[in-house]
Design a protein around this motif. Structure first.
Motif, PDB file in Angstrom:
ATOM      1  N   THR A   1      23.150  35.483  48.620  1.00  0.00           N
ATOM      2  CA  THR A   1      22.402  34.406  47.969  1.00  0.00           C
ATOM      3  C   THR A   1      23.005  34.080  46.615  1.00  0.00           C
ATOM      4  O   THR A   1      23.169  32.903  46.253  1.00  0.00           O
ATOM      5  N   ALA A   2      23.351  35.118  45.851  1.00  0.00           N
ATOM      6  CA  ALA A   2      23.988  34.889  44.552  1.00  0.00           C
ATOM      7  C   ALA A   2      25.317  34.163  44.730  1.00  0.00           C
ATOM      8  O   ALA A   2      25.650  33.249  43.960  1.00  0.00           O
ATOM      9  N   ALA A   3      26.076  34.555  45.747  1.00  0.00           N
ATOM     10  CA  ALA A   3      27.364  33.905  45.995  1.00  0.00           C
ATOM     11  C   ALA A   3      27.182  32.438  46.357  1.00  0.00           C
ATOM     12  O   ALA A   3      27.897  31.560  45.840  1.00  0.00           O
ATOM     13  N   GLU A   4      26.237  32.150  47.238  1.00  0.00           N
ATOM     14  CA  GLU A   4      26.006  30.759  47.629  1.00  0.00           C
ATOM     15  C   GLU A   4      25.533  29.920  46.447  1.00  0.00           C
ATOM     16  O   GLU A   4      26.024  28.800  46.221  1.00  0.00           O
ATOM     17  N   ALA A   5      24.578  30.457  45.684  1.00  0.00           N
ATOM     18  CA  ALA A   5      24.047  29.706  44.546  1.00  0.00           C
ATOM     19  C   ALA A   5      25.147  29.436  43.521  1.00  0.00           C
ATOM     20  O   ALA A   5      25.263  28.320  42.992  1.00  0.00           O
ATOM     21  N   ALA A   6      25.968  30.446  43.229  1.00  0.00           N
ATOM     22  CA  ALA A   6      27.056  30.259  42.257  1.00  0.00           C
ATOM     23  C   ALA A   6      28.058  29.232  42.762  1.00  0.00           C
ATOM     24  O   ALA A   6      28.535  28.380  41.989  1.00  0.00           O
ATOM     25  N   ALA A   7      28.376  29.289  44.048  1.00  0.00           N
ATOM     26  CA  ALA A   7      29.331  28.326  44.608  1.00  0.00           C
ATOM     27  C   ALA A   7      28.784  26.914  44.541  1.00  0.00           C
ATOM     28  O   ALA A   7      29.514  25.958  44.232  1.00  0.00           O
ATOM     29  N   ARG A   8      27.511  26.745  44.826  1.00  0.00           N
ATOM     30  CA  ARG A   8      26.921  25.404  44.777  1.00  0.00           C
ATOM     31  C   ARG A   8      26.850  24.891  43.344  1.00  0.00           C
ATOM     32  O   ARG A   8      26.844  23.677  43.114  1.00  0.00           O
ATOM     33  N   LEU A   9      26.801  25.802  42.370  1.00  0.00           N
ATOM     34  CA  LEU A   9      26.828  25.411  40.967  1.00  0.00           C
ATOM     35  C   LEU A   9      28.243  25.126  40.479  1.00  0.00           C
ATOM     36  O   LEU A   9      28.440  24.671  39.350  1.00  0.00           O
ATOM     37  N   GLY A  10      29.233  25.409  41.339  1.00  0.00           N
ATOM     38  CA  GLY A  10      30.614  25.145  40.975  1.00  0.00           C
ATOM     39  C   GLY A  10      31.340  26.308  40.338  1.00  0.00           C
ATOM     40  O   GLY A  10      32.515  26.188  39.974  1.00  0.00           O
ATOM     41  N   ASP A  11      30.670  27.460  40.195  1.00  0.00           N
ATOM     42  CA  ASP A  11      31.320  28.644  39.617  1.00  0.00           C
ATOM     43  C   ASP A  11      31.898  29.477  40.758  1.00  0.00           C
ATOM     44  O   ASP A  11      31.292  30.444  41.226  1.00  0.00           O
ATOM     45  N   LEU A  12      33.090  29.103  41.214  1.00  0.00           N
ATOM     46  CA  LEU A  12      33.682  29.738  42.385  1.00  0.00           C
ATOM     47  C   LEU A  12      34.096  31.178  42.105  1.00  0.00           C
ATOM     48  O   LEU A  12      34.020  32.034  42.990  1.00  0.00           O
ATOM     49  N   ASN A  13      34.517  31.461  40.880  1.00  0.00           N
ATOM     50  CA  ASN A  13      34.915  32.830  40.542  1.00  0.00           C
ATOM     51  C   ASN A  13      33.726  33.777  40.627  1.00  0.00           C
ATOM     52  O   ASN A  13      33.840  34.891  41.159  1.00  0.00           O
ATOM     53  N   GLU A  14      32.587  33.336  40.104  1.00  0.00           N
ATOM     54  CA  GLU A  14      31.402  34.198  40.192  1.00  0.00           C
ATOM     55  C   GLU A  14      30.971  34.355  41.646  1.00  0.00           C
ATOM     56  O   GLU A  14      30.555  35.443  42.067  1.00  0.00           O
ATOM     57  N   ALA A  15      31.061  33.285  42.418  1.00  0.00           N
ATOM     58  CA  ALA A  15      30.702  33.380  43.836  1.00  0.00           C
ATOM     59  C   ALA A  15      31.552  34.432  44.537  1.00  0.00           C
ATOM     60  O   ALA A  15      31.034  35.264  45.301  1.00  0.00           O
ATOM     61  N   ILE A  16      32.857  34.423  44.256  1.00  0.00           N
ATOM     62  CA  ILE A  16      33.747  35.403  44.876  1.00  0.00           C
ATOM     63  C   ILE A  16      33.443  36.810  44.377  1.00  0.00           C
ATOM     64  O   ILE A  16      33.515  37.782  45.140  1.00  0.00           O
ATOM     65  N   ASP A  17      33.062  36.933  43.114  1.00  0.00           N
ATOM     66  CA  ASP A  17      32.664  38.251  42.585  1.00  0.00           C
ATOM     67  C   ASP A  17      31.499  38.832  43.382  1.00  0.00           C
ATOM     68  O   ASP A  17      31.446  40.042  43.634  1.00  0.00           O
ATOM     69  N   HIS A  18      30.554  37.987  43.767  1.00  0.00           N
ATOM     70  CA  HIS A  18      29.405  38.469  44.532  1.00  0.00           C
ATOM     71  C   HIS A  18      29.774  38.726  45.994  1.00  0.00           C
ATOM     72  O   HIS A  18      29.134  39.559  46.658  1.00  0.00           O
ATOM     73  N   MET A  19      30.775  38.035  46.497  1.00  0.00           N
ATOM     74  CA  MET A  19      31.216  38.270  47.871  1.00  0.00           C
ATOM     75  C   MET A  19      32.070  39.531  47.997  1.00  0.00           C
ATOM     76  O   MET A  19      32.135  40.143  49.075  1.00  0.00           O
ATOM     77  N   THR A  20      32.713  39.930  46.925  1.00  0.00           N
ATOM     78  CA  THR A  20      33.638  41.067  46.991  1.00  0.00           C
ATOM     79  C   THR A  20      32.984  42.354  47.482  1.00  0.00           C
ATOM     80  O   THR A  20      33.561  43.045  48.337  1.00  0.00           O
ATOM     81  N   PRO A  21      31.790  42.739  47.000  1.00  0.00           N
ATOM     82  CA  PRO A  21      31.169  43.955  47.551  1.00  0.00           C
ATOM     83  C   PRO A  21      30.859  43.853  49.039  1.00  0.00           C
ATOM     84  O   PRO A  21      30.936  44.854  49.760  1.00  0.00           O
ATOM     85  N   ILE A  22      30.509  42.658  49.504  1.00  0.00           N
ATOM     86  CA  ILE A  22      30.283  42.466  50.941  1.00  0.00           C
ATOM     87  C   ILE A  22      31.576  42.729  51.702  1.00  0.00           C
ATOM     88  O   ILE A  22      31.598  43.480  52.695  1.00  0.00           O
ATOM     89  N   VAL A  23      32.662  42.131  51.259  1.00  0.00           N
ATOM     90  CA  VAL A  23      33.958  42.317  51.922  1.00  0.00           C
ATOM     91  C   VAL A  23      34.371  43.786  51.882  1.00  0.00           C
ATOM     92  O   VAL A  23      34.817  44.350  52.896  1.00  0.00           O
ATOM     93  N   ASN A  24      34.216  44.442  50.741  1.00  0.00           N
ATOM     94  CA  ASN A  24      34.653  45.835  50.605  1.00  0.00           C
ATOM     95  C   ASN A  24      33.874  46.794  51.498  1.00  0.00           C
ATOM     96  O   ASN A  24      34.402  47.838  51.889  1.00  0.00           O
TER      97      ASN A  24
END
Length: 443
Positions: free
Chosen positions: A331-354
């Protein structure tokens, strides 16, 4: 799950003669904190599993004409093919009254806050906070079953569900607007934040709302409303309190939908009870679309034949999940991406990927995200959300709030059913018996 409701339910039943004096008006009389807790436990106990039932309407499950029993066909087929207008009389129903009874109990406890005896102020506060949360969550499910999606309608004029915020069993209610229902949900969450004081419950009491659950529900509600910054802020608060994820790349992990998982925050609803899980199979096209290296393909599903997969989620009393930590990274990743902060979105996706990908695929996956446009990244996050939260009751609601895509289902070789893009059947009809009982409920 050691039957999480058993102890309190036994208390409730054993105490009925002592304190559950049902007056002719239908009102329930309780006195002590223990008795009010038993009332609330009873409301928790009957909370419907309608989010799991909604899985049948999604693209997650297919029904095999050669395997489906006559009883399951009569009970579930019309739900699977979105036949809401003329379903069989034996078709299972989405609940209506089974949400309004917990709402009534919650409203009653809220009204009686100052009359609860033999309980500490902290215990009373927690009890009332849970009541606010139970009412808010009940309305959230109701409006997302029977009202149009907030971001796909005019919420100030389109109808939601009736609001009952007082314990008046004689009230005859009309449908409130979608906006009014959401504002009541937000108001109840705000009140819950002021009352809740238990940080974490022991495993056997995880069906109860805790302190951080208010932020969890707020994050989900604001996501559905398109209020991205508020959803992001609330999600980050949840992650701070519940940062751990199950590492499914190792042995010895607990399935994330299990109430004993380190991800578990609130475990009120059952994930795919046997009655739902046994009628069909996970959709093969969905499973085969999961990319190589994403271990969720092998951890959440198991190949039965070349064409059929078994679902490894759900099906036991231990698989319960209302809020778990992985949801809020997504949810944090999606919200950040929709706000245009792609770096923060990826930061929130990284633990999921790891915690979900083979080691060799983690860096390439993150690098691929870094090369995406905003729209591409949002799509990638939504796809990961689809995989991570599959069969946990999120997919139908996510389809409603996002693309409302067209879905085609085949039953055998000669029957095809289509839900068109933006189809009105993305909103479920109010039960006929509810309208018969209250003609003010316009369909």
């Amino acid at each position: 799950m050691k039957n999480i409701f058993l102890l309190s339910l036994v208390l409730l039943l054993a105490s009925c003669d002592k304190f559950l004096d049902i007056q002719p008006t239908g009102k329930v009389i309780a006195r002590t904190g223990e008795e009010y807790r038993a009332l609330l436990t009873g409301a928790y106990d009957e909370f419907p599993n309608d989010r799991s039932l909604s899985t049948l309407r999604t693209d997650e499950m297919f029904l095999d004409k050669t395997d489906l029993t006559p009883n399951d066909y009569n009970t579930y087929f019309d739900i699977w093919v979105w036949n809401d207008a003329t379903p069989s009389e034996t078709t299972a129903s989405f609940n209506w009254m089974h949400f309004y009874h917990p709402i009534y109990i919650a409203s009653y406890i809220i009204e009686k806050e100052g009359e609860i005896e033999e309980a500490s102020p902290a215990d009373v506060s927690q009890l009332v906070g849970e009541a606010y949360m139970l009412r808010a969550y009940s309305y959230f499910i109701l409006v997302n079953l029977y009202g149009k999606p907030y971001t796909k309608c005019n919420p100030t004029t389109d109808l939601g569900v009736p609001l009952m915020v007082s314990a008046d069993v004689e009230a005859v209610l009309e449908r409130s607007t979608v906006e009014q229902v959401y504002q009541q949900i937000l108001s109840d969450i705000d009140m819950a934040k002021q009352y809740l004081n238990v940080d974490k419950w022991e495993d056997d009491f995880k069906y109860r709302f805790n302190k951080i659950s208010a932020d969890a529900l707020l994050a989900r509600v604001c996501l559905y409303m398109g209020r991205w910054q508020e959803s992001l802020d609330a999600s980050k608060a949840v992650i701070a309190a519940y940062p751990e994820l199950e590492d499914i790349t190792t042995t010895g992990y607990t399935m994330p939908d299990n109430y004993k998982s380190k991800e578990a925050i609130v475990c009120l609803e059952r994930v795919m009870p046997v009655a739902y899980k046994s009628i069909g199979y996970p959709d093969k096209n969905f499973i085969t679309s999961i990319v190589t290296g994403d271990l969720r393909k092998n951890r959440y599903f198991k190949a039965k034949t070349s064409q059929v997969y078994d679902l490894l989620k759900g099906g036991t009393n231990d698989t319960r999940s209302t809020f778990r930590s992985a949801e809020f990274y997504l949810t944090a990743a999606e919200a950040a991406a929709r706000l245009g902060d792609l770096n923060e979105a990826i930061d929130h996706m990284t633990p999921i990927v790891n915690n979900r990908y083979l080691a060799a695929r983690r860096t390439p996956t993150i690098n691929a995200m870094k090369a995406m446009t905003q729209d591409q990244l949002i799509d990638a996050i939504l796809e990961s959300r689809r995989i991570e939260l599959c069969f946990e009751g999120h997919r139908w609601f996510d389809l409603r709030r996002t693309t409302q895509q067209s879905i085609t289902k085949k039953y055998g070789d000669d029957e095809t059913y289509i839900l068109e893009e933006g189809d009105s059947r993305y909103t479920i009809l109010i039960p006929k018996e509810a309208i018969s009982a209250n003609p003010l409920l316009a369909q």
